[in-house]
Motif scaffolding. Structure first.
Motif: not given
Ligand SMILES: Nc1nc2c(ncn2[C@@H]2O[C@H](COP(=O)(O)OP(=O)(O)OP(=O)(O)O)[C@@H](O)[C@H]2O)c(=O)[nH]1
Ligand SMILES: [Mg+2]
Length: 424
Positions: A167, A189-191, A281, A170-172, A310
Motif C-alpha cells: 500500500n 497485497f494488491t500486487t 498531495d 509502488k504500483s501507482t 503520483s
Molecule cells: N493521494 C494519493 N494516493 C495515492 C498515491 N499513490 C498511491 N496512492 C493510493 O495508495 C493506495 C495503494 O496504492 P498501490 O499503488 O496499489 O500500492 P502498492 O505499494 O503497489 O501496494 P501493494 O501492491 O499492495 O504492495 C491506492 O489506493 C492508491 O490510490 C498518491 O500519490 N496520492
C-alpha cells in the motif's frame, strides 16, 4: 508473458572418429597407414546481446545441439571441426548447472562463455605409426560432446526496483510514469506478481522499473507473500524505497524493509538506494517536514529523500532524473569491472588426477583425463583395449589396482557412470 527462468538441455558436438586406412599405390601391395583424425565437436557458447529482452526463445526448444566433428578421411584428411553454436541471451542472464554452480553471469553486451565443450576428435591410424608399428590398425572414436541440463535465469532486466510495505504506492507510481498498467487499490497485497514498465526519460533514454509485491516484517520467513520475488530486483542498479507519508511510525517502516532486504541478501541491502515519501498531495506541509526529518536521522548521509505524489506528479520529475543518473553511474561501474570473456568453470581437481575405488567385486577408476581417454577408445577392438591398458599402466593405475588387491580376471570399470570395463 515475461519468461525469466528456463531449463535448457544443451549438447555440444561429438568429436569425429579417426579412421583406419592404408595408402593405395599402384605398385605397392599395401601402402603406409593414412587414416586421418576426426574433427573436434562444436562448443555451445552463450553470448550476451542487447537484442534480446527475454529468455522466451529457449522455452520450447527441447534440445539445443552444436554440430558434430566430421570423421577423418583417407590420405590423412582431417575431419572438419563442428560449427560452434552461439546462443544469444539478454544481459542479466545467469547460467547455472545441475549443481547450482554458476557457469556465466552476463553483465554487458558481447560477453561470451563456453557453456558446453565439444568432444575431441579421435586419432586416425596414421597417428600411431612408429618404428615398431609400421601398419597400425589402431584408431580412436571421437569423444562425446558435453551434454548438460542448464538453468538460464534472467535476473536483471530492470534498472530500478520498487520496494516498500504494501500500500505504499509502488504500483501507482509505475502506472503514473510508465507504459505499464498494474492494478492499484487501497488494500495490502494488491500486487501479486512483478510488473515491469518502461519510463521515457529523453530521446533514446529510458528506465526500466520493476514493481514487486509489498514486503512485511517476517517476509524472509514466508510472512505475507514472502520474499522470493526479490530476485526480480536483485540485479537492478538501484532500489527505490517507497514509504507512505501517512505512516504512524515512519522510521519503523523504513527499518522493517531494510531488515527484510538484508535477510534476503547482504548484497541487496548494500545496493544504492533512494527513498521516496509518497502521497504528499493534500498532506500538511509542516507534518511532511517532520516526517522527512525523522527519516533523515535514520538514513546514511548520501541517501537522498524525495517527497512525491503520483496523483499530481509533484516531485516526480526530480525523482526520475536522480534515478536515471544513479542507474547510469552504476551501469558504468559494472561494465568497467566486467570481463568480456567469462572464464569456463574449472574443475576443482586437476584433470590428471584419478582414483580407484573398490565396489563389490569391481574396481572403479575415475578421473577426468582417464575417462576422456576411455570415451575415445573402441573396446570391441583389441587395439582399443590394449591402448587403455597402456594408459592405465603409464599413469600408475595398474600399480594401484595391484596394491588394492586386484586378481587376474577381476574387472576394472572405467568411469562412474560406467564408460567401459576390462579384465585386469
Ligand atoms: N493521494 C494519493 N494516493 C495515492 C498515491 N499513490 C498511491 N496512492 C493510493 O495508495 C493506495 C495503494 O496504492 P498501490 O499503488 O496499489 O500500492 P502498492 O505499494 O503497489 O501496494 P501493494 O501492491 O499492495 O504492495 C491506492 O489506493 C492508491 O490510490 C498518491 O500519490 N496520492
Ligand atoms: Mg502494488
Amino acid at each position: 508473458m515475461f519468461v525469466d527462468k528456463v531449463l535448457v538441455k544443451i549438447k555440444a558436438g561429438d568429436g569425429g572418429r579417426g579412421i583406419v586406412s592404408f595408402r593405395h599405390e599402384k605398385y605397392v601391395d599395401k601402402g603406409g597407414p593414412d587414416g586421418g583424425d576426426g574433427g573436434d565437436g562444436g562448443d555451445v557458447v552463450a553470448k550476451a546481446s542487447n537484442n534480446q529482452d527475454t529468455l522466451a526463445t529457449y522455452r520450447y526448444r527441447k534440445l539445443i545441439k552444436a554440430e558434430n566433428g566430421q570423421d577423418g578421411g583417407k590420405r590423412k584428411k582431417h575431419g572438419k571441426r563442428g560449427k560452434e553454436l552461439t546462443l544469444d541471451v539478454p544481459i542479466g542472464t545467469v547460467i547455472t548447472n545441475e549443481n547450482g554452480e554458476i557457469l556465466a553471469d552476463f553483465q554487458k553486451s558481447g560477453q561470451t562463455a563456453v557453456i558446453a565443450k565439444g568432444g575431441k576428435g579421435g586419432f586416425g591410424n596414421a597417428h600411431f605409426v612408429s618404428s615398431r608399428r609400421q601398419a597400425p590398425r589402431i584408431y580412436e572414436k571421437g569423444e562425446p560432446g558435453e551434454q548438460l541440463e542448464l538453468t538460464f535465469e534472467l535476473k536483471s532486466i530492470a534498472d530500478v526496483g520498487l520496494v516498500g510495505l504494501p500500500n505504499a504506492g509502488k504500483s501507482t507510481l509505475l502506472s503514473a510514469v510508465s507504459n505499464a498498467h498494474p492494478e492499484v487499490a487501497n488494500y495490502a497485497f494488491t500486487t501479486l506478481n512483478p510488473h515491469l514498465g518502461v519510463v521515457d526519460i529523453a530521446k533514446d533514454k529510458n528506465l526500466l522499473l520493476a514493481d514487486i509485491p509489498g514486503l512485511i516484517e517476517g517476509a524472509s520467513t514466508g510472512k505475507g507473500l514472502g520474499d522470493e520475488f526479490l530476485r526480480h530486483v536483485e540485479r537492478t542498479s538501484v532500489l527505490l524505497h517507497m514509504i507512505d507519508v501517512y505512516s504512524n511510525d515512519i522510521t519503523k517502516d523504513y527499518k522493517v524493509i531494510k531488515k527484510e532486504l538484508s535477510k534476503y541478501s547482504k548484497d541487496l541491502a548494500k545496493k544504492p538506494q533512494i527513498v521516496a515519501i509518497t502521497k504528499i498531495d493534500g498532506f500538511d506541509k509542516d507534518l511532511l517536514q517532520e516526517q522527512i526529518l525523522k527519516l533523515k536521522k535514520m538514513l546514511p548521509k548520501n541517501c537522498d529523500i524525495f517527497a512525491i505524489s503520483s496523483h499530481n506528479k509533484e516531485g516526480i520529475k526530480e525523482l526520475l532524473f536522480e534515478l536515471h543518473k544513479t542507474v547510469e553511474k552504476q551501469k558504468k561501474a559494472i561494465a568497467k569491472k566486467a570481463k568480456s570473456k567469462l572464464p569456463v568453470i574449472t574443475l576443482k581437481e586437476s584433470d590428471d588426477k584419478w582414483q580407484v575405488v573398490k565396489t563389490g567385486q569391481d574396481f572403479v577408476v575415475t578421473g577426468k583425463k582417464i575417462e576422456s581417454f576411455a570415451k575415445r577408445q573402441d573396446f570391441s577392438n583389441q587395439n582399443g583395449v590394449q591402448r587403455m591398458r597402456d594408459i592405465l599402466q603409464k599413469n600408475g593405475v595398474l600399480n594401484e589396482l595391484a596394491k588394492k588387491g586386484i586378481q587376474t580376471e577381476q574387472t576394472i570399470v572405467i568411469g562412474m557412470p560406467e564408460i567401459a570395463r576390462l579384465e585386469y
